[in-house]
Design a protein around this motif. Sequence first.
Motif, PDB file in Angstrom:
ATOM      1  N   PRO A 314       0.836  -1.202   0.000  1.00  0.00           N
ATOM      2  CA  PRO A 314       0.000   0.000   0.000  1.00  0.00           C
ATOM      3  C   PRO A 314       0.871   1.252   0.000  1.00  0.00           C
ATOM      4  N   ALA A 315       0.485   2.228  -0.810  1.00  0.00           N
ATOM      5  CA  ALA A 315       1.294   3.442  -0.918  1.00  0.00           C
ATOM      6  C   ALA A 315       1.301   4.226   0.385  1.00  0.00           C
ATOM      7  N   GLY A 320      -3.130   0.594  12.397  1.00  0.00           N
ATOM      8  CA  GLY A 320      -4.481   0.958  12.808  1.00  0.00           C
ATOM      9  C   GLY A 320      -5.273   1.705  11.756  1.00  0.00           C
ATOM     10  N   ALA A 321      -4.719   1.873  10.549  1.00  0.00           N
ATOM     11  CA  ALA A 321      -5.421   2.609   9.491  1.00  0.00           C
ATOM     12  C   ALA A 321      -6.736   1.909   9.142  1.00  0.00           C
ATOM     13  N   SER A 332     -10.889  -2.266   3.138  1.00  0.00           N
ATOM     14  CA  SER A 332     -11.334  -1.829   4.461  1.00  0.00           C
ATOM     15  C   SER A 332     -10.785  -2.747   5.544  1.00  0.00           C
ATOM     16  N   ARG A 333     -10.459  -2.151   6.674  1.00  0.00           N
ATOM     17  CA  ARG A 333      -9.901  -2.898   7.798  1.00  0.00           C
ATOM     18  C   ARG A 333     -10.910  -3.921   8.306  1.00  0.00           C
ATOM     19  N   SER A 372      -1.236  -7.855   6.579  1.00  0.00           N
ATOM     20  CA  SER A 372       0.125  -7.498   6.980  1.00  0.00           C
ATOM     21  C   SER A 372       0.486  -8.338   8.199  1.00  0.00           C
ATOM     22  N   GLU A 373       1.707  -8.861   8.211  1.00  0.00           N
ATOM     23  CA  GLU A 373       2.184  -9.655   9.333  1.00  0.00           C
ATOM     24  C   GLU A 373       3.502  -9.046   9.807  1.00  0.00           C
ATOM     25  N   THR A 374       3.571  -8.737  11.105  1.00  0.00           N
ATOM     26  CA  THR A 374       4.712  -8.016  11.652  1.00  0.00           C
ATOM     27  C   THR A 374       5.327  -8.780  12.813  1.00  0.00           C
ATOM     28  N   THR A 375       6.649  -8.937  12.761  1.00  0.00           N
ATOM     29  CA  THR A 375       7.415  -9.502  13.862  1.00  0.00           C
ATOM     30  C   THR A 375       8.422  -8.454  14.327  1.00  0.00           C
TER      31      THR A 375
END
Length: 467
Positions: A314-315, A320-321, A332-333, A372-375
Amino acid sequence: MAVCEYCSTSVLKDADSVKDLGKMSSVLEDYSPIQIGTTGVLGKRQFTVVGRIQLRYAAGMWNEWYLLFDDGITSWLGDSSGMYTVTAQYKGEGELPAFEQLRPGQSYPINGAPYIAAEIRTADCIGGQGELPFKVGAGYQAKVADFRRGGEFITLDYSDAPRPVVYTGVAVTLESMQCQLLRDDDTIQRAAGRYRGKLDALDCPSCGSAIKYIPGVTATLVCPACHAQIDAANPKAEVLAAGERVAAVPMTIELGATARINNQDFTIIGMMRRADDEGTQWNEYLMYGTRAGFSWLVETDEGWSGSNVMAEWPARYAPGAPTVVVDKSQFSRLYDYGSVVTFAAGAFNWRVAAGDRTRVEEFSAGQIRLASETTDQEMTWSRSSPVSADQLKAWFGDKFKGRVGAPAAAKGGKRRYRDTAKYIIWFMLAINAIPLLMNFSGTWFLSLVGAAAIYLPAWFMDNEDKS
């Protein structure tokens, strides 16, 4: 610097002399179709691959190919798990973040624009080939951070000084660069086995059980029998962490199952079982194709979906967007939750183990999902779409044990009734805020009863959907 292809001697050429630096470690032959001599076109400029360094970090390894363009300009082609980026050094001024301050998923201003930190790595150079622009060898360590903004890509290299060298570029594919003189599938398989022995199966060093894997593709193995974690990215497989014998987790698709999808051959090489904060579990099957790279088949209570890592992010994104935009489509979230690996078996292109934790954000547009996956070390984005059980049966035949006729992954998610109930409860508490403050004891009891009356039926309906 140049590394002799025949004896691996490193030669350093400076203004006055040529120096023998001794032996350079051989590169680990892997799945990459690129080789010294591969040619291509980028921005109407032709290039040739003249060198490579191979870097290894805690969770895996990747290649950096050195490109020489016909006009004399040089660039780097990053090659990690079938994802490719081309970067060139950028001469610019301005404040840049310190390496120790970087966190995956956070936004940082670079070159006057916000970029999202994707990966922060400290890696060791484990091998080199061909011609290189600087001296590398045993002990050379790279401290690098990658950033994304849509299709744009930036690397900050902190290896030599606190102020990093800036490399800018874009995500690419081999097809878009019209690459020629690539290795074919047979050559890849032969070369991948040459360094460690030509193996189709490995006996677990911990318990002796046979583990099927693809040489050159695999960074780590998890023994299905004893759950030991095995380093497969070395000439000699070694046990990283002893496991315990665990009750077998039923697999809907067998490890080693093959399928031909869109005229490409794929093999199921690994399987993970994950759970979210509320205990909901699902299975993820890792597929590998020589040309297509890595992708996933995801099995949830609602059905199946196919998932691929995204080259273009995503640009604009912030944790939390409420929405993100990719390819001019707004998503949409949907969810934000923590996940943990509860079981793993087979082969993976990065180091995986039970207990690994990830923060997940999901977005949807129709039946298409983004996640999205974040570590602590990296952030990735993937795109998924539904796949029917009938289609999986057609692909994998008897190796697919699922219920034919089962629906594809349903739109709306795994906790759609409960999530709707939560929104209603929060709205109810908001409109009763003043009565709660004026008469807490009486109003609180009634609010609690109302919340239970809304949430419990939603919980029941979600569980009915699972069955």
